[in-house]
Write a protein that holds these residues in place. Structure first.
Motif, PDB file in Angstrom:
ATOM      1  N   UNK A  88       0.836  -1.209   0.000  1.00 42.87           N
ATOM      2  CA  UNK A  88       0.000   0.000   0.000  1.00 42.87           C
ATOM      3  C   UNK A  88       0.867   1.255   0.000  1.00 42.87           C
ATOM      4  N   UNK A  89       1.912   1.247   0.790  1.00 44.53           N
ATOM      5  CA  UNK A  89       2.826   2.386   0.870  1.00 44.53           C
ATOM      6  C   UNK A  89       3.436   2.695  -0.498  1.00 44.53           C
ATOM      7  N   UNK A  90       3.963   1.675  -1.169  1.00 44.55           N
ATOM      8  CA  UNK A  90       4.644   1.883  -2.442  1.00 44.55           C
ATOM      9  C   UNK A  90       3.673   2.241  -3.567  1.00 44.55           C
ATOM     10  N   UNK A  91       2.499   1.643  -3.567  1.00 40.52           N
ATOM     11  CA  UNK A  91       1.497   1.993  -4.583  1.00 40.52           C
ATOM     12  C   UNK A  91       1.072   3.452  -4.404  1.00 40.52           C
ATOM     13  N   UNK A  92       0.918   3.882  -3.157  1.00 37.54           N
ATOM     14  CA  UNK A  92       0.590   5.292  -2.908  1.00 37.54           C
ATOM     15  C   UNK A  92       1.721   6.208  -3.393  1.00 37.54           C
ATOM     16  N   UNK A  93       2.955   5.804  -3.154  1.00 48.09           N
ATOM     17  CA  UNK A  93       4.082   6.601  -3.639  1.00 48.09           C
ATOM     18  C   UNK A  93       4.094   6.668  -5.163  1.00 48.09           C
ATOM     19  N   UNK A  94       3.714   5.580  -5.825  1.00 51.11           N
ATOM     20  CA  UNK A  94       3.638   5.611  -7.286  1.00 51.11           C
ATOM     21  C   UNK A  94       2.621   6.665  -7.741  1.00 51.11           C
ATOM     22  N   UNK A  95       1.500   6.761  -7.042  1.00 53.78           N
ATOM     23  CA  UNK A  95       0.498   7.783  -7.379  1.00 53.78           C
ATOM     24  C   UNK A  95       1.063   9.186  -7.155  1.00 53.78           C
ATOM     25  N   UNK A  96       1.800   9.368  -6.062  1.00 50.77           N
ATOM     26  CA  UNK A  96       2.430  10.672  -5.808  1.00 50.77           C
ATOM     27  C   UNK A  96       3.423  11.030  -6.907  1.00 50.77           C
ATOM     28  N   UNK A  97       4.174  10.058  -7.363  1.00 55.26           N
ATOM     29  CA  UNK A  97       5.155  10.287  -8.423  1.00 55.26           C
ATOM     30  C   UNK A  97       4.444  10.705  -9.710  1.00 55.26           C
ATOM     31  N   UNK A 155       1.631  12.277  -9.907  1.00 52.06           N
ATOM     32  CA  UNK A 155       1.212  13.666  -9.675  1.00 52.06           C
ATOM     33  C   UNK A 155       2.388  14.636  -9.789  1.00 52.06           C
ATOM     34  N   UNK A 156       3.544  14.221  -9.316  1.00 48.70           N
ATOM     35  CA  UNK A 156       4.728  15.090  -9.379  1.00 48.70           C
ATOM     36  C   UNK A 156       5.166  15.328 -10.822  1.00 48.70           C
ATOM     37  N   UNK A 157       5.063  14.304 -11.665  1.00 50.61           N
ATOM     38  CA  UNK A 157       5.353  14.504 -13.086  1.00 50.61           C
ATOM     39  C   UNK A 157       4.396  15.547 -13.667  1.00 50.61           C
ATOM     40  N   UNK A 158       3.120  15.444 -13.334  1.00 46.23           N
ATOM     41  CA  UNK A 158       2.138  16.423 -13.814  1.00 46.23           C
ATOM     42  C   UNK A 158       2.488  17.829 -13.343  1.00 46.23           C
ATOM     43  N   UNK A 159       2.907  17.950 -12.096  1.00 47.58           N
ATOM     44  CA  UNK A 159       3.256  19.257 -11.550  1.00 47.58           C
ATOM     45  C   UNK A 159       4.414  19.893 -12.329  1.00 47.58           C
ATOM     46  N   UNK A 160       5.429  19.090 -12.638  1.00 44.25           N
ATOM     47  CA  UNK A 160       6.557  19.623 -13.407  1.00 44.25           C
ATOM     48  C   UNK A 160       6.085  20.027 -14.803  1.00 44.25           C
ATOM     49  N   UNK A 161       5.310  19.161 -15.430  1.00 44.40           N
ATOM     50  CA  UNK A 161       4.849  19.431 -16.792  1.00 44.40           C
ATOM     51  C   UNK A 161       4.003  20.702 -16.866  1.00 44.40           C
ATOM     52  N   UNK A 162       3.152  20.914 -15.877  1.00 40.83           N
ATOM     53  CA  UNK A 162       2.228  22.042 -15.924  1.00 40.83           C
ATOM     54  C   UNK A 162       2.802  23.333 -15.335  1.00 40.83           C
ATOM     55  N   UNK A 163       3.988  23.263 -14.784  1.00 42.77           N
ATOM     56  CA  UNK A 163       4.616  24.484 -14.255  1.00 42.77           C
ATOM     57  C   UNK A 163       5.028  25.375 -15.434  1.00 42.77           C
TER      58      UNK A 163
END
Length: 193
Positions: A19-28, A30-38
């Protein structure tokens, strides 16, 4: 935004490594999206958070999860060999991107290539490694691994280290690299103020 020093503090109460690692994959993702949309000129900080998250996440998997998969999962050595190959390739791409910097004209195209590689890798982990870990380990084992992952992340380097994908190499080379990376991070933060 996620506190990258402690990538998933909201999960501290959860005890399952999958569960921890799958959640981190979701965060990652989202982080790609954040960089792309900055906006151009505003990508450096979200990109630095992404680099850090990927580096500590992969280090923890290499030190804790993959060795356990090799030992406890039927056919685990083959599953892990494929994941380590993907991790090394992604680390090499991440290192090149880190060296380019977000203002480089080719940055966004390279970021798209990295995103595809990382998300493909995450899906493979979830499908081939994590489902088998959940099926072939006990809840107590997965809780212990979650604690190990959190401890490994707290001491992991914050920059990609291609070629350092084994538990032994991470344990030998990781602590000095982590000290250097974290000092570099603090200096970079101080210079921005």
């Amino acid at each position: 935004m996620t506190d990258v020093q402690h990538p998933v503090p909201e999960l501290m109460k959860e005890g399952d490594v999958v569960d921890l690692l799958v959640h981190q994959h979701a965060l990652i993702r989202d982080m790609f999206d954040e960089v792309e949309h900055a906006a151009p000129g505003q990508r450096d900080e979200p990109f630095r958070r992404l680099v850090r998250m990927l580096a500590v996440h992969e280090t923890a998997e290499e030190e804790i999860v993959h060795p356990y998969t090799r030992l406890r999962v039927d056919g685990g050595a083959c599953v892990v060999a494929d994941r380590l190959k993907e991790e090394r390739e992604a680390k090499e791409m991440l290192r090149r991107l880190d060296e380019m910097g977000p203002e480089h004209p080719g940055f966004m195209a390279e970021l798209d290539r990295l995103r595809l590689a990382v998300l493909t890798h995450a899906r493979a982990e979830e499908r081939y490694e994590f489902t088998r870990l959940r099926a072939e380990t006990t809840a107590a084992e997965r809780r212990a691994m979650a604690l190990g992952v959190r401890a490994a992340e707290a001491m992991a380097p914050t920059r990609p280290r291609p070629g350092v994908e084994s538990m032994t190499r991470n344990l030998l080379l990781g602590p000095p690299a982590a000290i250097m990376d974290r000092a570099r991070d603090l200096i970079r933060q101080a210079l921005r103020r």
